[in-house]
Design a protein around this motif. Sequence first.
Motif, PDB file in Angstrom:
ATOM      1  N   THR A 238      -5.732  19.671   1.960  1.00  0.00           N
ATOM      2  CA  THR A 238      -4.800  19.941   1.365  1.00  0.00           C
ATOM      3  C   THR A 238      -3.471  19.513   1.005  1.00  0.00           C
ATOM      4  O   THR A 238      -2.249  19.426   0.538  1.00  0.00           O
ATOM      5  N   TYR A 239      -2.950  20.275   2.569  1.00  0.00           N
ATOM      6  CA  TYR A 239      -1.820  20.121   3.115  1.00  0.00           C
ATOM      7  C   TYR A 239      -1.305  18.300   3.422  1.00  0.00           C
ATOM      8  O   TYR A 239       0.293  18.374   4.109  1.00  0.00           O
ATOM      9  N   CYS A 240      -2.242  17.242   3.741  1.00  0.00           N
ATOM     10  CA  CYS A 240      -1.956  15.797   4.405  1.00  0.00           C
ATOM     11  C   CYS A 240      -1.609  15.229   3.211  1.00  0.00           C
ATOM     12  O   CYS A 240      -2.198  14.749   2.178  1.00  0.00           O
ATOM     13  N   ILE A 241      -0.659  14.255   3.559  1.00  0.00           N
ATOM     14  CA  ILE A 241      -0.052  12.778   3.205  1.00  0.00           C
ATOM     15  C   ILE A 241      -1.063  11.785   3.326  1.00  0.00           C
ATOM     16  O   ILE A 241      -0.427  11.869   2.660  1.00  0.00           O
ATOM     17  N   VAL A 242      -1.630  12.074   4.464  1.00  0.00           N
ATOM     18  CA  VAL A 242      -1.640  10.674   4.823  1.00  0.00           C
ATOM     19  C   VAL A 242      -2.834   9.890   4.356  1.00  0.00           C
ATOM     20  O   VAL A 242      -2.408   8.783   3.730  1.00  0.00           O
ATOM     21  N   PRO A 243      -3.866  10.742   3.519  1.00  0.00           N
ATOM     22  CA  PRO A 243      -4.543   9.504   2.591  1.00  0.00           C
ATOM     23  C   PRO A 243      -3.742   9.034   1.081  1.00  0.00           C
ATOM     24  O   PRO A 243      -4.614   8.030   0.825  1.00  0.00           O
ATOM     25  N   LYS A 244      -3.011   9.529   1.224  1.00  0.00           N
ATOM     26  CA  LYS A 244      -2.439   8.959  -0.072  1.00  0.00           C
ATOM     27  C   LYS A 244      -1.423   7.824   0.676  1.00  0.00           C
ATOM     28  O   LYS A 244      -0.903   6.667   0.146  1.00  0.00           O
ATOM     29  N   VAL A 245      -0.980   8.102   1.976  1.00  0.00           N
ATOM     30  CA  VAL A 245       0.266   6.744   2.205  1.00  0.00           C
ATOM     31  C   VAL A 245      -0.712   5.782   3.384  1.00  0.00           C
ATOM     32  O   VAL A 245      -0.117   4.709   3.541  1.00  0.00           O
ATOM     33  N   ARG A 246      -1.588   5.984   4.024  1.00  0.00           N
ATOM     34  CA  ARG A 246      -2.462   5.714   4.795  1.00  0.00           C
ATOM     35  C   ARG A 246      -3.969   4.783   4.604  1.00  0.00           C
ATOM     36  O   ARG A 246      -4.531   4.125   4.478  1.00  0.00           O
ATOM     37  N   GLY A 247      -4.032   4.773   2.724  1.00  0.00           N
ATOM     38  CA  GLY A 247      -4.920   4.336   1.939  1.00  0.00           C
ATOM     39  C   GLY A 247      -6.200   5.319   2.487  1.00  0.00           C
ATOM     40  O   GLY A 247      -6.566   5.585   3.329  1.00  0.00           O
ATOM     41  N   PRO A 248      -7.459   4.616   1.617  1.00  0.00           N
ATOM     42  CA  PRO A 248      -8.997   5.998   1.974  1.00  0.00           C
ATOM     43  C   PRO A 248      -9.611   4.327   3.270  1.00  0.00           C
ATOM     44  O   PRO A 248      -8.485   3.659   4.248  1.00  0.00           O
ATOM     45  N   GLU A 249      -9.932   5.241   3.548  1.00  0.00           N
ATOM     46  CA  GLU A 249     -10.724   5.022   5.372  1.00  0.00           C
ATOM     47  C   GLU A 249     -11.613   4.257   4.808  1.00  0.00           C
ATOM     48  O   GLU A 249     -12.249   3.369   4.485  1.00  0.00           O
ATOM     49  N   GLN A 250     -11.382   2.836   6.120  1.00  0.00           N
ATOM     50  CA  GLN A 250     -12.082   2.030   6.846  1.00  0.00           C
ATOM     51  C   GLN A 250     -11.656   1.439   7.558  1.00  0.00           C
ATOM     52  O   GLN A 250     -10.802   1.761   8.762  1.00  0.00           O
ATOM     53  N   SER A 251     -13.215   0.722   8.460  1.00  0.00           N
ATOM     54  CA  SER A 251     -13.552   1.188   9.387  1.00  0.00           C
ATOM     55  C   SER A 251     -13.671  -0.356   9.600  1.00  0.00           C
ATOM     56  O   SER A 251     -14.062  -0.933   9.022  1.00  0.00           O
TER      57      SER A 251
ATOM     58  N   ASN B 159       5.125   6.645   0.216  1.00  0.00           N
ATOM     59  CA  ASN B 159       5.186   7.599  -0.178  1.00  0.00           C
ATOM     60  C   ASN B 159       7.093   8.015  -0.825  1.00  0.00           C
ATOM     61  O   ASN B 159       6.443   7.651  -2.166  1.00  0.00           O
ATOM     62  N   HIS B 160       7.483   6.986  -0.666  1.00  0.00           N
ATOM     63  CA  HIS B 160       8.610   7.562  -1.396  1.00  0.00           C
ATOM     64  C   HIS B 160       9.240   6.500  -1.791  1.00  0.00           C
ATOM     65  O   HIS B 160       9.840   6.042  -3.306  1.00  0.00           O
ATOM     66  N   GLN B 161       8.885   4.636  -1.621  1.00  0.00           N
ATOM     67  CA  GLN B 161       8.625   3.506  -2.520  1.00  0.00           C
ATOM     68  C   GLN B 161      10.267   3.619  -2.887  1.00  0.00           C
ATOM     69  O   GLN B 161      11.192   3.463  -2.475  1.00  0.00           O
ATOM     70  N   HIS B 162      10.533   2.746  -5.032  1.00  0.00           N
ATOM     71  CA  HIS B 162      11.519   3.131  -4.670  1.00  0.00           C
ATOM     72  C   HIS B 162      13.123   4.179  -4.851  1.00  0.00           C
ATOM     73  O   HIS B 162      14.125   3.467  -4.601  1.00  0.00           O
ATOM     74  N   ALA B 163      12.298   5.210  -4.193  1.00  0.00           N
ATOM     75  CA  ALA B 163      12.949   6.278  -4.133  1.00  0.00           C
ATOM     76  C   ALA B 163      14.196   6.184  -2.792  1.00  0.00           C
ATOM     77  O   ALA B 163      15.125   6.534  -2.773  1.00  0.00           O
ATOM     78  N   VAL B 164      13.556   5.668  -1.822  1.00  0.00           N
ATOM     79  CA  VAL B 164      14.384   4.806  -0.819  1.00  0.00           C
ATOM     80  C   VAL B 164      15.880   3.833  -0.744  1.00  0.00           C
ATOM     81  O   VAL B 164      16.736   4.701  -0.414  1.00  0.00           O
TER      82      VAL B 164
END
Length: 513
Positions: free
Chosen positions: A174-187, A86-91
């Motif tokens: 709309t409130y969730c960061i998971v799709p951004k930080v954990r990526g696309p759904e894959q089984s 999520n924060h990448q270089h900001a860390v």
Amino acid sequence: MTRKLYIETVGCQMNILDSELVVADLRKRGYEVVGNPAIADTILFNTCSVRAHAEDKIYSALGRLREAKQRDPSKIIGVIGCMAQNHQHAVFKRAPYVDLVVGPGQLHQIPTLIDEIVAGGGRKIEVSLDRSGGPRRDVERSFESYDPLRDETMRPSRYQAFVRIMIGCDKFCTYCIVPKVRGPEQSRPAAHIETEVRKLAEEGCREITLLGQTVNSYRHTDGGVTTRLSDLLYRLSAIEGIDRLKFVTNYPKDMTQDLLEAVRDIKECSHYLHVPCQSGSNEVLKRMKRNYTVEDYREMYARIRETVPDFAVTSDFIVGFCGETEEDFEKTMELVAESRFKNSFIFKYSPREGTKADELWPDDIPEEVKRRRNNDLLALQNQISFEDNQPFLGRAVEVLVEGPSELARKHEAQAHEVRAHGSNSSDENGEAGAGGAPNADGASNADGVPHDHVHGPLQLVGRTNCDRIVVFDGNPRQIGRILPVTIYDANSFTLFGEVVTEHVGPEVYSISL
Ligand code: SF4
């Protein structure tokens, strides 16, 4: 030279599993896990981004390491997991003495990256592609995780294991960061999962919890054959040695009838389902983009009750979401009162940068209103949980014994401190690393049993088949077994009992001479 690793884990079961895999990988390369960051030369924080509070705590923990890093620049400090993505270089901007930032899709690179830093290669960052950073397959590949390496000493108990069956999420609430930080759904392919579970069973693991952000959306097609979660459960239940199968977290819309019938018919499936609802108001659900209405949730819940009436159902709720009125909140209270969940996990809404809700609406519910709603809902749920636990009084339940209770571990940690330092003062740096490593400080074995615990009762903890926590006195030999325990007390969260013992002698013989 053996490197000493301290790892601290926050967040969900996915993170606990990721830490287990990172530790397994590093142990294989000679690292020793320690429970004290002060004596570690490599310190990793496996992080969570779901709430701002979890990220703030990591920055505070990093702040406490600033001086240690100044004193010993060879110490390697790493931020891994969701916050890294999520924060990448900001860390690096906020904590310039951090050496390593690694997202959840790149964890397999950690050993090599540490070697490069040790060799003087400077700080390193490895993260996955942004969701819009390329064709879907490329983005998916950049999030693929590594799964087969396991380390039983890093698990909550060696008789229980998490197994990832899916990664990522495509629901975009709309409130969730998971799709951004954990990526696309894959089984994951069913055959890979089966191989992993078989290996865990051979190692003595009896309970498997299958993990996915929306685990019941699991679907994998191979050679034209599609495997659903229900099919996977049938395959896994046939593995010798596996006594219990659980899966979290379910998405209400994907709670299909074939799945409910499978959990009813497979005796290894735990009588437990976690199905987050999030709100009892259609207006709020719509703004959350949960893609179902309260009526849909009620219909699903009724199907659960009809198909598996004795199953324990738990849920999640967010209070104080953007624009939530008193009337909306009352509807959530009504839904909880009527559904009588075994338990609910209640969260105050915390805006996350990069989510639709943060972009579209102000975080307009004052903190004191969020707190009050949180407390009111919690009080209602706790009352229901208390009432729900009372019928267990006097009944015998089957408990999979996980290990020493929290209290027993705390007592042992204090005793260990006294033995080591001759006083019972506790040092903040001496805290054992979250995420397991029960033997990291040399005070206990892989079951978390104190080395010097030989005789006398030990307070143990386990779970029923419907995921209720049971505390009772026992002995270390009972860990990993499924035992009958009679319940004599219960509060909202815990059942208290004693092991049902059978009379096994001594027999009395009369010897006639
Ligand atoms: S289903 Fe919604 S809340 Fe759950 S992980 Fe996906 S986006 Fe987040």
